[in-house]
Scaffold this motif. Structure first.
Motif, PDB file in Angstrom:
ATOM      1  N   ALA A  39      61.273  25.311 -51.564  1.00 26.44           N
ATOM      2  CA  ALA A  39      60.878  24.099 -50.850  1.00 26.44           C
ATOM      3  C   ALA A  39      61.498  24.097 -49.462  1.00 26.44           C
ATOM      4  CB  ALA A  39      61.327  22.864 -51.614  1.00 26.44           C
ATOM      5  N   ARG A  40      60.873  23.337 -48.586  1.00 24.99           N
ATOM      6  CA  ARG A  40      61.453  23.113 -47.265  1.00 24.99           C
ATOM      7  C   ARG A  40      61.196  21.668 -46.875  1.00 24.99           C
ATOM      8  NH1 ARG A  40      57.345  26.385 -43.195  1.00 24.99           N
ATOM      9  NH2 ARG A  40      55.649  24.902 -43.388  1.00 24.99           N
ATOM     10  N   SER A  41      62.150  21.137 -46.156  1.00 25.72           N
ATOM     11  CA  SER A  41      62.022  19.751 -45.704  1.00 25.72           C
ATOM     12  C   SER A  41      61.238  19.727 -44.396  1.00 25.72           C
ATOM     13  CB  SER A  41      63.401  19.136 -45.503  1.00 25.72           C
ATOM     14  OG  SER A  41      64.040  19.740 -44.402  1.00 25.72           O
ATOM     15  N   PHE A  42      60.921  18.542 -43.955  1.00 28.02           N
ATOM     16  CA  PHE A  42      60.200  18.417 -42.688  1.00 28.02           C
ATOM     17  C   PHE A  42      61.071  18.777 -41.494  1.00 28.02           C
ATOM     18  CE2 PHE A  42      57.622  15.660 -45.466  1.00 28.02           C
ATOM     19  CZ  PHE A  42      56.437  16.354 -45.332  1.00 28.02           C
ATOM     20  N   GLN A  43      62.401  18.888 -41.721  1.00 30.38           N
ATOM     21  CA  GLN A  43      63.318  19.363 -40.676  1.00 30.38           C
ATOM     22  C   GLN A  43      63.468  20.887 -40.750  1.00 30.38           C
ATOM     23  OE1 GLN A  43      64.464  17.004 -42.965  1.00 30.38           O
ATOM     24  NE2 GLN A  43      64.176  15.177 -41.733  1.00 30.38           N
ATOM     25  N   ASN A  44      62.627  21.539 -41.566  1.00 25.60           N
ATOM     26  CA  ASN A  44      62.614  22.994 -41.728  1.00 25.60           C
ATOM     27  C   ASN A  44      63.860  23.533 -42.435  1.00 25.60           C
ATOM     28  OD1 ASN A  44      60.429  24.571 -41.404  1.00 25.60           O
ATOM     29  ND2 ASN A  44      60.988  25.346 -39.384  1.00 25.60           N
ATOM     30  N   ILE A  45      64.494  22.716 -43.281  1.00 23.31           N
ATOM     31  CA  ILE A  45      65.636  23.153 -44.077  1.00 23.31           C
ATOM     32  C   ILE A  45      65.092  23.726 -45.382  1.00 23.31           C
ATOM     33  CG2 ILE A  45      67.737  22.436 -45.266  1.00 23.31           C
ATOM     34  CD1 ILE A  45      67.929  20.160 -43.176  1.00 23.31           C
TER      35      ILE A  45
END
Length: 71
Positions: A39-45
Motif C-alpha cells: 500500500a501507499r498513502s497519498f503522501q507517497n509513503i
C-alpha cells in the motif's frame, strides 16, 4: 490509501495502484500461490509488503480416487 497486488504463480507483474482494498481472481488452476499486497498513502509513503500463501486444490472430479472410479 492505494493498493497494488501480485499473485505469485499467476500474475506476471504487480498491478497498478488502485483505491479498492480488494482483488478478485477467478478460475485459478490447481496449485500453490502467494498473494502479495503493498500500500501507499497519498503522501507517497509505502507500506511493508504483506503476503498470504494458499493452495487451490483440484476439483473433486479430477481427484485420484475419482480417476480410479472412472477406470
Amino acid at each position: 490509501m492505494e493498493y497494488s497486488y501480485l499473485l505469485e504463480g499467476f500474475d506476471k507483474k504487480w498491478s497498478e495502484y488502485d483505491v479498492l482494498p480488494q482483488k478478485e481472481y477467478t478460475n485459478l488452476p490447481a496449485g500453490d500461490y502467494i498473494f502479495r499486497v503493498k500500500a501507499r498513502s497519498f503522501q507517497n509513503i509505502l507500506s511493508e509488503e504483506g503476503s498470504l500463501p494458499f493452495q487451490v486444490g483440484a476439483p473433486w472430479y479430477q481427484s485420484t480416487w475419482t480417476y480410479i472410479l472412472y477406470v
